[in-house]
Motif scaffolding. Structure first.
Motif, short mmCIF file in Angstrom:
data_model
loop_
_atom_site.label_atom_id
_atom_site.label_comp_id
_atom_site.label_asym_id
_atom_site.label_seq_id
_atom_site.Cartn_x
_atom_site.Cartn_y
_atom_site.Cartn_z
N GLN A 494 0.76 -1.26 -0.15
CA GLN A 494 0.00 0.06 -0.05
C GLN A 494 0.88 1.38 0.05
O GLN A 494 0.65 2.15 -0.80
CB GLN A 494 -0.92 0.06 1.31
CG GLN A 494 -2.16 -0.56 1.01
CD GLN A 494 -2.91 -0.85 2.22
OE1 GLN A 494 -2.69 0.16 3.40
NE2 GLN A 494 -3.93 -1.73 2.53
N THR A 787 -4.47 -2.46 8.34
CA THR A 787 -3.50 -1.49 7.66
C THR A 787 -4.08 -0.30 7.34
O THR A 787 -3.89 0.60 6.90
CB THR A 787 -2.82 -2.02 6.47
OG1 THR A 787 -3.71 -2.38 5.56
CG2 THR A 787 -1.84 -2.87 6.86
N GLU A 788 -5.43 -0.18 7.63
CA GLU A 788 -6.32 1.13 7.82
C GLU A 788 -7.25 1.14 8.59
O GLU A 788 -7.67 0.13 9.34
CB GLU A 788 -6.78 1.31 6.26
CG GLU A 788 -7.60 0.18 5.88
CD GLU A 788 -7.76 0.23 4.13
OE1 GLU A 788 -7.37 1.22 3.76
OE2 GLU A 788 -8.64 -0.66 3.63
N ARG A 801 -11.16 9.82 12.24
CA ARG A 801 -10.55 10.10 11.14
C ARG A 801 -10.49 11.43 10.57
O ARG A 801 -9.54 11.89 9.86
CB ARG A 801 -11.67 9.53 9.91
CG ARG A 801 -11.48 7.73 9.95
CD ARG A 801 -12.40 7.25 9.02
NE ARG A 801 -13.61 7.28 9.33
CZ ARG A 801 -14.62 7.77 8.60
NH1 ARG A 801 -14.41 8.20 7.27
NH2 ARG A 801 -16.08 7.81 9.08
N PHE A 817 0.22 2.61 7.42
CA PHE A 817 -0.47 2.70 8.87
C PHE A 817 -0.66 1.13 9.14
O PHE A 817 -0.84 0.33 8.34
CB PHE A 817 -1.93 3.11 8.33
CG PHE A 817 -2.86 3.59 9.46
CD1 PHE A 817 -2.70 5.02 10.10
CD2 PHE A 817 -3.42 2.60 10.10
CE1 PHE A 817 -3.55 5.13 11.42
CE2 PHE A 817 -4.53 2.90 11.31
CZ PHE A 817 -4.20 4.37 11.69
#
Lengths: 858, 215
Positions: A494, A787-788, A801, A817
């Protein structure tokens, strides 16, 4: 409008009517004919030397810094920090508006307040402190260059080298000259007004003696104001030279005349050099790359002249004929890697607009073409030579994607890393290049205006120390994705995708040169960053990108006693991707002071730390890593000793630092724990070298986040003190110190390290947070490789967010992330950033302070 | 071979478009020709011949001036002149159609650099020996190519220098004569003063003589 062509020809100042070197393009230094200005006495600067100064009687006349009533504060918002709670730097307009409100003397008194570091536990300000404001009049402050672009380690410039030596602080500049700007005055005029003697561009800090004459603020020469300059195109009025945009803005861009060109502006030329050996195919990067390029093909900066080409290599070098009119791309293989040649000249680099379909065909076909390859060798050197030959007629950008150690042909390398020595506390070897092949090639490239960017995606040692030279000297950038694999390492994939997106679409300048000028008396002696120093002070940048930073070290050669202001000007001459020759000019103005206490008061600790980091990297390569580490510790010891010697009436016990420098020991400790400089902790050589490359070439903000990351608790964010921007509420949790002490099992913490972000979730974290923000039922069901953050429609999630995207607002490369569970194996990578804690091989913050105190009493 | 192509506005020698040199071998000394080309463009004006070939050693400059725009190409001396002029005419046709109207108003150098793409393509078709089909229409169109003026680049560049030398001599002369004039004036006045002074002395002496000796 047809007139004036002749008058512009006088602006080069070179003897020949047509300049034939870049040196004369940007204009040289002081001309020999210019007599020294009468105002500067021929006084010699006091001799250099690093003796500890004894207390000078003059200093005792200073008002004593006010003693701190309560040396130790609890809570996140100690009263002593109140004056610091200024708005965030991203709200620059707001902060500049408020900047004038605070009294200057008050500000100075605050920055000089003595702080006993051993007693003050909570030393971090609740928000990332803005850079210190130079002590200038409001008018000057308003027009001064943004600290994001141009920063000096000392915002009060010492008058003499002797005074600078007394302060024991490094003097230097940190620049981010080609930064993306939202507002930039662009000036088109026939005559670019510059000082006749030192070639400084006219700027807000020059003085107008009368309507027709101006005095240069760098060399003090009096110059005439040209007729054209009397007319102001903005207000369309005549006779107000001081209202021109050049004199109203410290960052401007000029459209250059043909005197600033050696040849017609080059087109944007992009060449991609792709590793297609077995190892590369196995990692799966080719697919990601081709897809990303396909997505961004329209967004590549350029015009109708843009050229593109591809070269792939394993043990041979492959070229692709993309000539318009062919039904499909044609592959040409050159297997003679000892003497690589270009099979055909005019159809390998093709016009992107005309051959777009063929380029797309190739990008679609490439990932599949090598799936069954058995070739494990890599002939990177010959491929680079081919790229050089292909690009030399025009110049441009070469992007190299490499996944292993180059094993064949010129520039082949051997493994030099001994895995057993990764955590040695003794000296680290092989930080320098193994061969000068890559440096030489880079210098050739730089001469032909070719910049080389390196993407290293490898799981094994690839000798980045040697490979990185190809980018270092050709003004390229280096990207490194350790253990990249398209399936096994999704976070890295990513990150690679996001980076490519930015890399392919970001602004680019070609055939650039940069020169930094400073007030007479100051001189620049060392440069840091990726470039080639063409003559003593001209940096040659084959490519310039908006994400690289530069640093310079300065010394004071002549006393500045006759002036109250010191100025610095960086001028960057480049060709835009649209074929326009432009000059971007930044000018910074700072006050000159004569007292040691004022020098301390103006110290910019972030800039100092970054400059020291750059110096330490140089030292570790030229001398040794332990030497560099010692030098860093000594920098703190010397500076605090100098401060103690200055203030005679401070109690001798404790470790006293002025408030402006109270984070100095912390930042130096953080530097010592960086991958680049740490010892004793297992560090792969490539990762260490990459960290060094980053410290040398990133802009200040990015380095600071990397060295001392920001830690926030985000599971209990409230709307108290939140920012309200465009209908969204952005909570503002306070910064936490980087110690495990601040973590609790019941919380979730966000660690922002610039290029990577961790969300650490404690075992007892409240389930509403896990459910509403992360989208899982409870802690146990959280996967270990998230990862997010999912986009959930809860207030909790929206708020989180909003906060994270606010943090990322001004960043160009988005970070990787990771959600880290407390019991996951990945948590070591999170905990290594908690620099205040003790590790097996390194001091805790408190121990480090004691160590410094001990060194000082020696 | 066409090595260099430049399109320049004649009035102020502002470069409008150009084609980069292609050949890496000749890259070094091309620099010299390029600066010669720039100097040449500065020398051109409305009185310059509209078509001209300038020999420069192993190379030759060919140029065409049309509607205030100069189209200049640097070719090897052996390159057929007919082809070179046909090439320049071709560029002229396309350029004036695409950008002709905008030429007088631009102020930035190389404003039409994107024309480079067309230049490169055209160049390729003219220098490619296999594409000699062009030759047919070249022959018919440019039968008067023999009448194009030929000169030497050094002469052209030095002509300007000679003129400027003459100019400086003339101005020297004029300043000298001015000096002479002022010197002469000064001398004249001085001698006048001297005469007056002598007259006065005699007169006073006379008066004194008359006053003391006669009375």
């Amino acid at each position: 409008t047809l007139t004036g062509g002749d008058s512009s020809s006088t602006t080069t100042g070179s003897a020949s009517p047509v300049p034939n070197s870049y040196e004369s393009l940007e204009g040289g230094g002081y001309s020999d004919l210019a007599a020294p200005p009468a105002g500067v006495p021929a006084k010699q600067a006091p001799p250099f030397g690093y003796n500890y100064p004894t207390v000078h009687p003059a200093y005792q006349q200073n008002p004593a810094p006010k003693p701190d009533p309560s040396p130790s504060h609890g809570g996140y918002n100690p009263p002593g920090y109140q004056p610091y709670s200024q708005p965030f730097p991203s709200l620059s307009e707001l902060s500049s508006a408020l900047g004038g409100l605070g009294g200057v003397s008050e500000q100075e008194a605050e920055t000089l307040r003595p702080v006993n570091l051993l007693q003050e536990r909570n030393i971090l300000p609740p928000k990332r402190a803005p850079p210190p404001e130079p002590n200038l009049s409001n008018d000057l402050r308003k027009v001064n260059c943004s600290p994001d672009t141009f920063r000096c380690t000392l915002t009060n410039i010492p008058q003499t080298q002797a005074l600078l030596n007394k302060a024991r602080l490094p003097l230097g500049l940190l620049l981010h000259p080609f930064r993306d700007l939202t507002q930039l005055p662009v000036i088109t005029s026939n005559t670019i007004v510059r000082c006749r003697s030192c070639r400084t561009y006219i700027n807000p800090f020059v003085s107008f003696l009368d309507q027709r004459r101006w005095k240069c603020n760098l060399c003090y020469r009096v110059n005439d104001v040209p007729d054209e300059f009397m007319y102001n195109p903005v207000t369309r009025s005549y006779g107000e030279p001081h209202k021109r945009p050049e004199v109203q803005n410290s960052t401007v861009e000029f459209i250059a005349s043909s005197d600033y060109m050696l040849r017609p502006p080059q087109p944007a030329v992009y060449l991609f050099l792709l590793d297609v050996s077995h190892n590369a195919v196995e990692s799966g990067y080719l697919n990601v790359f081709c897809q990303s390029l396909l997505d961004n093909l329209e967004k590549l900066p350029g015009d109708t002249r843009t050229h593109i080409g591809f070269v792939t290599f394993d043990s041979t070098v492959h070229f692709y004929n993309l000539q318009e009119g062919l039904s499909q791309p044609q592959m040409l293989v050159v297997s003679d890697i000892d003497d690589v040649f270009i099979p055909t000249h005019d159809s390998l680099l093709v016009n992107l607009k005309e051959s777009k379909e063929l380029v797309k065909d190739l990008l679609n076909a490439l990932p599949g073409m090598f799936t069954h390859t058995r070739e494990t060798q890599s002939a990177l050197g010959p491929a680079l030579q081919a790229a050089y030959k292909l690009m030399s007629p025009t110049g441009g950008r070469v992007s190299v994607f490499q996944t292993q150690l180059p094993t064949l042909g010129a520039g082949h390398l051997q493994s030099r890393e001994d895995p057993n020595l990764r955590s040695s506390t003794k000296n680290v070897l092989h930080l320098g290049p193994a061969t000068d092949f890559y440096k030489k090639l880079a210098l050739d490239c730089s001469g032909q205006q070719i910049g080389v960017d390196l993407f290293l995606l490898s799981s094994q040692y690839s000798d980045l120390a040697s490979l990185a030279c190809v980018s270092k000297y050709s003004a390229g950038s280096v990207f490194y994705y350790p253990s990249f694999h398209h399936v096994h390492n999704p976070a890295q994939t990513q990150k690679f995708q996001k980076d490519l997106q930015r890399y392919l679409t970001r602004k680019i300048g070609f055939e650039a040169v940069m020169r930094i000028r400073c007030t007479k008396g100051l001189s620049i002696h060392t440069f840091h960053g990726n470039f080639f120093v063409r003559s003593t002070d001209l940096l040659s940048l084959a490519n310039v990108n908006p994400d690289s930073g530069f640093a310079v070290q300065m010394s004071i050669e002549e006393s500045l006693a006759d002036t109250s202001l010191a100025c610095f000007q960086a001028a960057l001459l480049y060709t835009s991707s649209k074929g326009k020759r432009r000059i971007r000019v930044h000018t910074l103005c700072l006050p000159v002071v004569s007292q040691l206490s004022e020098v301390f008061a103006g110290a910019d600790i972030q800039a100092i730390s970054c400059l020291l980091a750059n110096m330490a990297i140089d030292r570790s390569i030229s001398s040794s890593l332990s030497d560099a580490r010692d030098a860093l510790v000594n920098a703190v010891v010397d500076c605090l000793t100098a401060y103690r010697a200055n203030g005679s009436n401070i109690q001798p016990s404790g470790l006293i630092a002025p408030a402006a420098l109270r984070l100095f020991p912390l930042y130096v400790l953080a530097l010592l724990k960086q991958k680049a400089l740490r010892t004793g902790t297992s560090t792969r050589l490539d990762e260490r070298v990459f960290s060094m490359c980053e410290l040398k070439s990133q802009p200040l903000q990015q380095i600071m986040r990397m060295v001392h990351p920001d830690l926030y608790r985000i599971d209990n964010m409230t709307e108290q003190a939140a920012l309200h921007l465009n209908d969204s509420v952005i909570p503002q949790p306070p910064l936490l110190q980087l110690t495990a002490e601040k973590l609790t099992r019941e919380g979730a913490f966000l660690l922002d390290c610039g290029s990577v972000m961790y969300l650490w979730v404690g075992k007892g974290c409240n389930e509403t947070f896990i459910r509403d923000v992360l989208g899982f039922q409870n802690y146990a069901s959280l996967p270990s490789n998230m990862t997010e953050i999912p986009e959930l429609q809860t207030t909790y999630s929206e708020r989180t967010r909003a906060f994270i995207s606010w943090l990322l607002e001004s960043r160009t490369f988005l970070p990787a992330f990771h959600v880290v569970k407390d019991d996951a194996s990945t948590k070591t990578s999170f905990f290594q950033h908690l620099v205040e804690d003790r590790t097996e091989s390194a001091f805790s913050y408190y121990e480090f302070l004691l160590h410094i105190q001990q060194q000082m009493s020696k | 071979m066409v090595l260099l192509t430049m399109i320049v506005r004649v009035a102020d020698s502002l470069p409008l478009a150009a084609s980069m040199q292609e050949d890496e071998q000749s890259g070094r000394d091309l620099q010299r020709y390029q600066s010669q080309a720039k100097q040449l463009c500065r020398k051109l004006n409305e009185q310059s011949p509209a078509r001209c070939t300038l020999e420069a050693g192993a190379m030759a400059f060919h140029y065409v001036i049309e509607k205030g725009v100069c189209y200049l190409a640097l070719c090897e001396a052996g390159f057929p002149k007919k082809l070179a002029f046909a090439y320049l005419e071709d560029l002229e046709g396309e350029f004036s159609e695409q950008y002709g109207a905008k030429v007088p108003s631009v102020s930035r150098p190389y404003s039409f650099i994107e024309f480079d793409t067309y230049i490169q393509k055209t160049k390729k078709s003219y220098i490619d020996s296999r594409a000699r089909r062009n030759l047919g229409h070249v022959n018919s169109e440019l039968h008067d190519v023999q009448r194009i003026m030929v000169a030497n680049i050094e002469e052209v560049l030095q002509r300007g220098e000679a003129l400027s030398a003459l100019d400086s001599k003339a101005s020297n002369l004029s300043s000298l004569s001015k000096k002479y004039r002022s010197d002469a004036k000064y001398l004249n006045t001085r001698s006048t003063y001297a005469k007056v002074a002598i007259g006065a002395v005699i007169f006073i002496t006379l008066i004194v003589y008359v006053r003391f000796w006669w009375l």
